[in-house]
Motif scaffolding. Sequence first.
Motif, mmCIF file in Angstrom:
data_model
loop_
_atom_site.group_PDB
_atom_site.id
_atom_site.type_symbol
_atom_site.label_atom_id
_atom_site.label_comp_id
_atom_site.label_asym_id
_atom_site.label_seq_id
_atom_site.Cartn_x
_atom_site.Cartn_y
_atom_site.Cartn_z
ATOM 1 N N GLU A 232 0.847 -1.190 0.000
ATOM 2 C CA GLU A 232 0.000 0.000 0.000
ATOM 3 C C GLU A 232 0.887 1.246 0.000
ATOM 4 O O GLU A 232 1.551 1.534 0.997
ATOM 5 C CB GLU A 232 -0.886 -0.026 1.243
ATOM 6 N N THR B 269 1.114 8.151 0.361
ATOM 7 C CA THR B 269 1.231 9.282 -0.556
ATOM 8 C C THR B 269 1.595 10.593 0.119
ATOM 9 O O THR B 269 1.898 11.567 -0.566
ATOM 10 C CB THR B 269 -0.079 9.476 -1.342
ATOM 11 N N THR C 217 -3.094 7.138 1.490
ATOM 12 C CA THR C 217 -2.449 6.092 0.701
ATOM 13 C C THR C 217 -3.053 6.023 -0.697
ATOM 14 O O THR C 217 -4.187 6.454 -0.925
ATOM 15 C CB THR C 217 -2.579 4.713 1.371
ATOM 16 N N ALA C 218 -2.297 5.463 -1.621
ATOM 17 C CA ALA C 218 -2.759 5.218 -2.987
ATOM 18 C C ALA C 218 -3.345 3.806 -3.061
ATOM 19 O O ALA C 218 -3.227 3.026 -2.109
ATOM 20 C CB ALA C 218 -1.597 5.377 -3.959
ATOM 21 N N PRO C 219 -3.972 3.458 -4.183
ATOM 22 C CA PRO C 219 -4.505 2.098 -4.321
ATOM 23 C C PRO C 219 -3.429 1.037 -4.094
ATOM 24 O O PRO C 219 -2.280 1.178 -4.506
ATOM 25 C CB PRO C 219 -5.022 2.074 -5.765
ATOM 26 N N THR C 220 -3.838 -0.033 -3.446
ATOM 27 C CA THR C 220 -2.922 -1.118 -3.114
ATOM 28 C C THR C 220 -2.436 -1.825 -4.374
ATOM 29 O O THR C 220 -3.206 -2.071 -5.309
ATOM 30 C CB THR C 220 -3.619 -2.120 -2.182
ATOM 31 N N HIS D 117 -1.173 -5.200 -5.890
ATOM 32 C CA HIS D 117 -1.247 -6.630 -5.598
ATOM 33 C C HIS D 117 -0.248 -7.384 -6.461
ATOM 34 O O HIS D 117 0.004 -7.017 -7.620
ATOM 35 C CB HIS D 117 -2.660 -7.141 -5.856
#
Length: 500
Positions: free
Chosen positions: A434, A437, A465-468, A470
């Motif tokens: 994650e 930002t 935070t930015a998108p996780t 994966h």
Amino acid sequence: MSSSTGRVVLADALDPLVLALDVGSTASRGDVYDAAGRPVEGGRQKVAHQFRTAADGTSEIDPDQVVDEIARVVTDLTARLPEGRVAGVALDTFASSLVGVGADGRAVTPCYTYADSRCGPQVTALRRELDEARVQQRTGCRLHSSYLPARLRWLRETDPDRFAAARRWTSLGEYVWLRLLGTTAAGTSTAAWTGLLDRRTGRWDPEMLDVAGVGPDQLSEVRDPDHPLSDVDPEVGRRWPALAGARWFAPIADGFASNLGAGADDETTAALAAATSGAVRVLVPDVPEHLPPGLWCYRVDSRRSLLGGALNDVGRVITWLQGTVQLGEEDPDRLMAAAPDPATPLVLPYLSGERSTGWAASARAVLSGVSTATDGPALFRGAMEGVALSYGRIADQLRAAGGEPQRIVASGRVAQELPGWLQVVADVLGAPVEPVTIKRATLHGTALHALEVLAPEIARAPVETAPTLHPVPAHREHYRRRAAEYDQLYRAVIAQDAPA
């Protein structure tokens, strides 16, 4: 109300305010935060600097230069602040620094940084003299050039006159406070990063002091964050009226601050930091009973420890690559976002020695699989894959030590500027990552550690935070093979210089 920059305007900031200061590898910085941990409009100051380095392992900076930088940052920040609102001033610095101080309170040595590896022979000697496993379990630190036992012995043996001129030994942060405040102390995390502190008692370790050749009277008092400095020179309040009555906190290590600032403030979240150097760290309760050989464990206060491993070279690898190889029109982030290629060179990225997990202080970078078809972009990709694989080696030992944290958050300049590389890290770790930002997570954490004392009842603003990211299932087998190849190359070339 927040400004267009995402900062809270001063009129709407929640008291008490904290002035946070950070001395990093590339600059001294400062900012002002409110009680919710939000940056205040009109803050953030920066003075750039760089280490003096040389091929023999030298890594130094002038400590008085840093004193002047911090004074300038404080002056610039306080010029915009009214009196009475700032309740605390907190400072973090890069860890494992050393400054010798003479009888007049002035530096008699440069500041030796964590990356100075000239004490390699003394590390080897200490490993013959001491039971390193016992030292690690007691202090949380291996015998290594990053820590002070070997560095102090090196200075005593190679420059005895300078060693004798020092009446006391401090970290860089302690020296800055000594010069500016007329008093100083070592924050517990700063003391722990020296390799001279007993992690179970929180006191200086007699055996390590003896091998270093210093006495406890030559070191500062160790203080937890809830014991700010006393006896600050009254002139400080006259110099900076906005800070009159503020509490000054003993300097802490940047790694501790980075975890707090990234939101990794308990054992459920691991923090992956990627700046000039890097680390993977988990803040755990109490003092872990047993440590894996590849990791360190630093006591940060009476109730918490920081468990993890560190890399000397992360952003430093990028800087070296940009100055050495030709990328042409290639965008570094696009290079990292591409699918993995088996033809990419395998790189062990030890430009200034290895810390975790092998602790080979004299290690240097190794490139394998380079042919006439290998170009600059391929070398860039291979080196940064090597950095990601180094993080993976730390993560493997953390899993062995305490299971899987529920989250991994990533912060630091490299994590923010190369999101494509962060995807490679997720693929190597085989776990979601994650991205944090917020800018300057370390400064944010330095403010938060003071706010734990000054305003414990006020809720903190969530960390953005930015998108996780994966892991890509199709990349899993490639990076498993890559990790095995890395380990084989490491054992063939580097392990012979690593401790047993």
